[in-house]
Design an enzyme around this catalytic site. Sequence first.
Site, PDB file in Angstrom:
ATOM      1  N   SER A  51       6.364  -4.340  -1.871  1.00 31.98           N
ATOM      2  CA  SER A  51       5.989  -3.386  -3.276  1.00 31.98           C
ATOM      3  C   SER A  51       6.248  -2.133  -1.920  1.00 31.98           C
ATOM      4  CB  SER A  51       4.305  -3.282  -3.274  1.00 31.98           C
ATOM      5  OG  SER A  51       4.115  -2.388  -3.568  1.00 31.98           O
ATOM      6  N   TRP A  52       5.310  -1.093  -1.110  1.00 29.93           N
ATOM      7  CA  TRP A  52       5.628  -0.410  -0.284  1.00 29.93           C
ATOM      8  C   TRP A  52       5.892  -0.989   0.986  1.00 29.93           C
ATOM      9  CZ3 TRP A  52       6.380   3.908   2.424  1.00 29.93           C
ATOM     10  CH2 TRP A  52       5.853   3.356   3.838  1.00 29.93           C
ATOM     11  N   HIS A  72       3.176  -7.384 -10.597  1.00 32.33           N
ATOM     12  CA  HIS A  72       3.582  -6.674  -9.708  1.00 32.33           C
ATOM     13  C   HIS A  72       3.102  -7.469  -8.642  1.00 32.33           C
ATOM     14  CE1 HIS A  72       4.231  -3.984  -6.658  1.00 32.33           C
ATOM     15  NE2 HIS A  72       3.070  -4.209  -6.200  1.00 32.33           N
ATOM     16  N   GLY A 102       0.957  -1.125  -0.029  1.00 33.07           N
ATOM     17  CA  GLY A 102       0.266   0.025   0.274  1.00 33.07           C
ATOM     18  C   GLY A 102       0.678   0.838  -0.009  1.00 33.07           C
ATOM     19  N   ASP A 119       7.026  -5.540 -14.035  1.00 29.55           N
ATOM     20  CA  ASP A 119       6.351  -4.305 -12.998  1.00 29.55           C
ATOM     21  C   ASP A 119       5.523  -3.648 -13.553  1.00 29.55           C
ATOM     22  OD1 ASP A 119       5.042  -3.821 -10.700  1.00 29.55           O
ATOM     23  OD2 ASP A 119       6.265  -5.284  -9.714  1.00 29.55           O
TER      24      ASP A 119
HETATM   25  N1  STX Z   1       1.420   0.368  -4.094  1.00 29.39           N
HETATM   26  C1  STX Z   1       2.027  -0.339  -4.516  1.00 29.39           C
HETATM   27  C2  STX Z   1       1.917  -1.549  -3.067  1.00 29.39           C
HETATM   28  O1  STX Z   1       2.627  -1.242  -2.313  1.00 29.39           O
HETATM   29  C3  STX Z   1       2.322   1.901  -4.703  1.00 29.39           C
HETATM   30  C4  STX Z   1       0.919  -2.630  -2.608  1.00 29.39           C
HETATM   31  N2  STX Z   1       0.216  -2.528  -4.498  1.00 29.39           N
HETATM   32  N3  STX Z   1      -0.741  -3.474  -3.881  1.00 29.39           N
HETATM   33  C5  STX Z   1      -0.509  -3.367  -2.892  1.00 29.39           C
HETATM   34  O2  STX Z   1       0.335  -3.067  -2.225  1.00 29.39           O
HETATM   35  C6  STX Z   1      -1.475  -5.140  -1.742  1.00 29.39           C
HETATM   36  C7  STX Z   1      -1.953  -5.845  -2.824  1.00 29.39           C
HETATM   37  C8  STX Z   1      -0.768  -5.325  -0.739  1.00 29.39           C
HETATM   38  C9  STX Z   1      -2.943  -4.671  -1.468  1.00 29.39           C
END
Ligand code: STX
Length: 319
Positions: free
Chosen positions: A110-111, A294, A43, A266
Amino acid sequence: MRELYPPIEPFQEGYLQVSNLHTIHYEESGNPQGQPIIVLHGGPGGGCPPFYRQYFHPKKWRIVMFDQRGCGQSKPHAELRENTTWDLVDDIEKLRAHLGIEKWVVFGGSWGSTLSLAYSQTHPSRCTGLILRGIFMLRQQELRWFYQEGASYIFPDAWEEYLKPIPPAERDDLLTAYYKRLTSPDIQIRLEAARAWSVWEASTSRLFLDPELMLIFGNNEFADAFARIECHYFINKGFLETENQLLLNIDRIRHIPAAIVQGRYDMVCPMISAWELHRAWPEAEFIIVPDAGHSMSEPGIKSALIEKTDKFADQPSQY
Ligand code: STX
């Protein structure tokens, strides 16, 4: 190809009050005597769904997961006050102390990779290993690619839906236009923006669109926390001191065994960031999955991650 471990239930769960305002939900699953690992979700604002447990051998790992401030089962929901990267880094330490864990492996995509880097660079002595996926370092070029121009060229159909809540006159700066709506006192405006923001990410996370993921991300409660918290962090540049902070501080964690897993295609966190991290940190094992986007649920990503957690489980935890 490796597959997920079977579903398991937590052996312990609870709430930890981390500030006057915030209480976080955490859980432990797997083996109470196993090697500790902390899972940092994405997120920010995504929360930890139960299937994340299945990336870890349940007899070897003591799996700790928690929902970061304002999301999942943490309270208050979608709260932006007292919600910064450094608050989350402090929460991880509070949780570690609360559980009586001395050191742990850090697992984040990701985050979650951003937060893993921020946490390990602040508290390197607490980290026995790092498993990172879908590298995101919260730099302007990364935000620009996904929320302003770039990914829009690959997904023009989904992009149209993302643009809908924003009038043409405000489209030069979509992050600011979204922030205004996501913090609006009008709940309809706020939720419409939240759903569009969140569905954009669901639409672009995988090589093949997953209708189930679209439903989860389009849910009002999920979208409200996810979109508000993400946008708040991005407007505030991740609360980082400098643009390249997480790359510039690599020396602090260079000695920690690490693996980086990145999908070639990604679209949310394009591979350039993983590549730059690899160049700055050649000691970390670098795995490119040639046929993945991703999401950690992409078959090749899933397989590579489970291979790595198995490998780390068989290493001694002391360094
Ligand atoms: N945000 C990317 C990220 O961290 C830019 C992310 N994208 N989807 C998710 O996290 C979840 C699957 C955890 C909701």
